[in-house]
Design a protein around this motif. Structure first.
Motif, PDB file in Angstrom:
ATOM      1  N   GLU A  99      30.040  45.323  32.670  1.00 37.65           N
ATOM      2  CA  GLU A  99      30.840  44.752  31.577  1.00 37.65           C
ATOM      3  C   GLU A  99      32.100  45.584  31.351  1.00 37.65           C
ATOM      4  O   GLU A  99      33.183  45.033  31.126  1.00 37.65           O
ATOM      5  N   PHE A 100      31.957  46.906  31.423  1.00 39.75           N
ATOM      6  CA  PHE A 100      33.116  47.774  31.224  1.00 39.75           C
ATOM      7  C   PHE A 100      34.139  47.549  32.337  1.00 39.75           C
ATOM      8  O   PHE A 100      35.350  47.430  32.086  1.00 39.75           O
ATOM      9  N   THR A 101      33.654  47.498  33.575  1.00 35.41           N
ATOM     10  CA  THR A 101      34.557  47.281  34.717  1.00 35.41           C
ATOM     11  C   THR A 101      35.288  45.956  34.584  1.00 35.41           C
ATOM     12  O   THR A 101      36.498  45.876  34.827  1.00 35.41           O
ATOM     13  N   ALA A 102      34.557  44.931  34.183  1.00 38.69           N
ATOM     14  CA  ALA A 102      35.175  43.615  34.019  1.00 38.69           C
ATOM     15  C   ALA A 102      36.267  43.657  32.956  1.00 38.69           C
ATOM     16  O   ALA A 102      37.373  43.141  33.152  1.00 38.69           O
ATOM     17  N   SER A 103      35.977  44.284  31.830  1.00 31.83           N
ATOM     18  CA  SER A 103      36.953  44.309  30.735  1.00 31.83           C
ATOM     19  C   SER A 103      38.187  45.133  31.096  1.00 31.83           C
ATOM     20  O   SER A 103      39.295  44.834  30.654  1.00 31.83           O
ATOM     21  N   GLU A 104      37.996  46.153  31.928  1.00 28.37           N
ATOM     22  CA  GLU A 104      39.103  47.026  32.300  1.00 28.37           C
ATOM     23  C   GLU A 104      39.990  46.435  33.387  1.00 28.37           C
ATOM     24  O   GLU A 104      41.121  46.874  33.585  1.00 28.37           O
ATOM     25  N   THR A 105      39.476  45.453  34.137  1.00 26.88           N
ATOM     26  CA  THR A 105      40.215  44.955  35.300  1.00 26.88           C
ATOM     27  C   THR A 105      40.770  43.544  35.130  1.00 26.88           C
ATOM     28  O   THR A 105      41.584  43.121  35.943  1.00 26.88           O
ATOM     29  N   ILE A 106      40.359  42.841  34.111  1.00 30.97           N
ATOM     30  CA  ILE A 106      40.731  41.432  34.023  1.00 30.97           C
ATOM     31  C   ILE A 106      42.254  41.254  33.990  1.00 30.97           C
ATOM     32  O   ILE A 106      42.804  40.337  34.611  1.00 30.97           O
ATOM     33  N   GLY A 107      42.951  42.143  33.289  1.00 28.82           N
ATOM     34  CA  GLY A 107      44.408  42.059  33.242  1.00 28.82           C
ATOM     35  C   GLY A 107      45.030  42.315  34.610  1.00 28.82           C
ATOM     36  O   GLY A 107      45.994  41.641  35.005  1.00 28.82           O
ATOM     37  N   GLN A 108      44.482  43.297  35.341  1.00 31.67           N
ATOM     38  CA  GLN A 108      44.983  43.583  36.685  1.00 31.67           C
ATOM     39  C   GLN A 108      44.780  42.390  37.610  1.00 31.67           C
ATOM     40  O   GLN A 108      45.625  42.091  38.456  1.00 31.67           O
ATOM     41  N   ILE A 109      43.644  41.727  37.470  1.00 33.08           N
ATOM     42  CA  ILE A 109      43.348  40.580  38.340  1.00 33.08           C
ATOM     43  C   ILE A 109      44.376  39.472  38.148  1.00 33.08           C
ATOM     44  O   ILE A 109      44.928  38.944  39.112  1.00 33.08           O
ATOM     45  N   TYR A 110      44.649  39.126  36.900  1.00 32.11           N
ATOM     46  CA  TYR A 110      45.626  38.067  36.651  1.00 32.11           C
ATOM     47  C   TYR A 110      47.029  38.521  37.070  1.00 32.11           C
ATOM     48  O   TYR A 110      47.826  37.731  37.577  1.00 32.11           O
ATOM     49  N   GLY A 111      47.330  39.804  36.845  1.00 33.83           N
ATOM     50  CA  GLY A 111      48.641  40.303  37.242  1.00 33.83           C
ATOM     51  C   GLY A 111      48.844  40.267  38.741  1.00 33.83           C
ATOM     52  O   GLY A 111      49.910  39.864  39.238  1.00 33.83           O
ATOM     53  N   MET A 112      47.815  40.690  39.505  1.00 35.92           N
ATOM     54  CA  MET A 112      47.918  40.664  40.956  1.00 35.92           C
ATOM     55  C   MET A 112      47.975  39.237  41.493  1.00 35.92           C
ATOM     56  O   MET A 112      48.692  38.940  42.453  1.00 35.92           O
ATOM     57  N   THR A 113      47.230  38.341  40.865  1.00 41.58           N
ATOM     58  CA  THR A 113      47.255  36.938  41.307  1.00 41.58           C
ATOM     59  C   THR A 113      48.646  36.350  41.132  1.00 41.58           C
ATOM     60  O   THR A 113      49.158  35.635  42.004  1.00 41.58           O
ATOM     61  N   GLU A 114      49.275  36.645  40.009  1.00 42.94           N
ATOM     62  CA  GLU A 114      50.635  36.154  39.758  1.00 42.94           C
ATOM     63  C   GLU A 114      51.621  36.740  40.761  1.00 42.94           C
ATOM     64  O   GLU A 114      52.503  36.036  41.267  1.00 42.94           O
ATOM     65  N   LEU A 115      51.425  38.008  41.083  1.00 47.05           N
ATOM     66  CA  LEU A 115      52.318  38.652  42.043  1.00 47.05           C
ATOM     67  C   LEU A 115      52.176  38.045  43.440  1.00 47.05           C
ATOM     68  O   LEU A 115      53.156  37.787  44.136  1.00 47.05           O
ATOM     69  N   PHE A 116      50.930  37.818  43.844  1.00 50.58           N
ATOM     70  CA  PHE A 116      50.694  37.167  45.134  1.00 50.58           C
ATOM     71  C   PHE A 116      51.325  35.778  45.154  1.00 50.58           C
ATOM     72  O   PHE A 116      51.846  35.325  46.175  1.00 50.58           O
TER      73      PHE A 116
END
Length: 289
Positions: free
Chosen positions: A264-281
C-alpha cells in the motif's frame, strides 16, 4: 482450437523492430559493447535522440543537471538505463489504437505497462534489494504477447471469457485452454523472435506463474513483476477484460518478504510517477492516447 502453430506464424509476421532498437538490443546483449557503440546507434536517429533526452531529463530519473547530449545521458544513466529508455520509447510508438480482444485502448494499456514497470522497480527499492537488470523494461513489456494474440482472441472471445466466468480461472489459463497458448507464452516467443534481452522474455513468460520459472531465470525479477502486475490491476491501472480473475500469488509475496502495508505504501508513493511517466511516453510517441 486455433492452434499454437498458427499463432506463432502470426508472431513471425509482425512488424520488425526499428533498426535502431534492434541494434541496441544486440548491443545490450553483448558484454563487449561500450558507450561509444550505443552512441553510434542513437545519434543518427533524431527522434530517438530527442526522446531519449526528454526522458533523461524527467523527474523520474532524478538527475541533478540537465542532460544535453547522448554521450552525457550514457555517462549519467549508464548503458542499460539508456537502453531501457530508448527501447521504451520505441515500443510506445508501436502500439495500435486499441488492443483487439481485450477491449482496451492504447492509453490504458500503456498506463498499465508503465505502472508495472515503475512499481516493480520501486518495490525492489522498498525491499532494500538491488533492482534486477532491465527490470523497468521487463515490467513495461510483460504483456506484449497481447498485441500478437489479441486478433485470435477476438474470434474466440466468447469461449475464452466464458471459461473465465464459468470455470473461475484466470484469463491466461482460459487462453491456453482455448488457443493452445496464452499471452505470456506468446510474449516470451515474441521477445526471443526480436532478440530482446533475457529478462524481457522471462517476465513475459512467467509473470502469471513466477513459481514455475526454471532455475536459470532470475526469480526475483519475475516475482517483482508478478506482484507489480497484480498491484497495478488492484489500483485500476489499465483494467481490461478478465480483470477480476487476477490475483497476487501468496507464494510470490512470501518469497519477496513483502506485506500488504508495504504494498500500500509503495502504491501511494508511486501513483504520481506512474501517471507522469505515462504522459511523458505519450508525448514521445506523438500521442499514445
Amino acid at each position: 482450437m486455433i492452434g499454437k502453430e498458427e499463432i506463432l506464424k502470426r508472431i513471425q509476421s509482425l512488424h520488425t523492430l526499428p533498426a535502431s532498437t534492434a541494434r541496441l538490443s544486440a548491443l545490450v546483449n553483448d558484454p563487449k559493447a561500450g558507450a561509444s557503440d550505443f552512441e553510434a546507434v542513437i545519434r543518427p536517429d533524431p527522434a530517438l535522440t530527442a526522446n531519449l533526452l526528454r526522458m533523461a531529463n524527467s523527474a523520474y530519473f532524478g538527475l541533478s543537471r540537465e542532460v544535453t547530449s547522448v554521450r552525457q545521458a550514457i555517462t549519467l544513466l549508464g548503458i542499460k538505463r539508456v537502453y531501457e529508455v530508448a527501447s521504451s520509447v520505441t515500443f510506445s510508438r508501436m502500439l495500435p489504437a486499441t488492443v483487439p480482444g481485450y477491449e482496451i485502448d492504447a492509453t490504458h494499456f500503456w498506463l498499465h505497462c508503465v505502472g508495472v514497470a515503475v512499481l516493480a522497480e520501486r518495490l525492489a527499492e522498498e525491499l532494500g534489494r538491488k533492482a534486477p537488470d532491465l527490470i523497468f523494461t521487463a515490467g513495461l513489456l510483460h504483456d506484449m504477447g497481447k498485441l500478437a494474440i489479441g486478433s485470435f482472441l477476438v474470434d474466440a472471445s466468447e469461449e475464452v471469457f466464458g471459461r473465465v466466468l464459468d470455470d473461475s480461472i484466470d484469463l491466461a489459463a482460459a487462453e491456453k485452454i482455448v488457443l493452445g497458448m496464452d499471452h505470456a507464452d506468446v510474449g516470451s516467443d515474441l521477445a526471443e523472435h526480436w532478440n530482446l534481452p533475457g529478462p524481457v522474455s522471462w517476465a513475459a513468460r512467467w509473470h502469471h506463474n513466477p513459481g514455475e520459472a526454471p532455475e536459470n531465470v532470475d526469480r526475483n525479477l519475475v516475482d517483482l513483476v508478478h506482484v507489480a502486475d497484480g498491484l497495478a490491476h488492484s489500483l485500476g491501472l489499465g483494467a481490461d477484460r478478465g480483470e477480476l480473475a487476477r490475483t497476487i500469488l501468496p507464494s510470490a509475496i512470501e518469497r519477496l518478504g513483502v506485506n500488504v502495508r508495504r504494498l500500500e505504501f509503495t502504491a501511494s508513493e508511486t501513483i504520481g510517477q506512474i501517471y507522469g511517466m505515462t504522459e511523458l511516453f505519450s508525448k514521445c510517441a506523438g500521442g499514445v492516447g
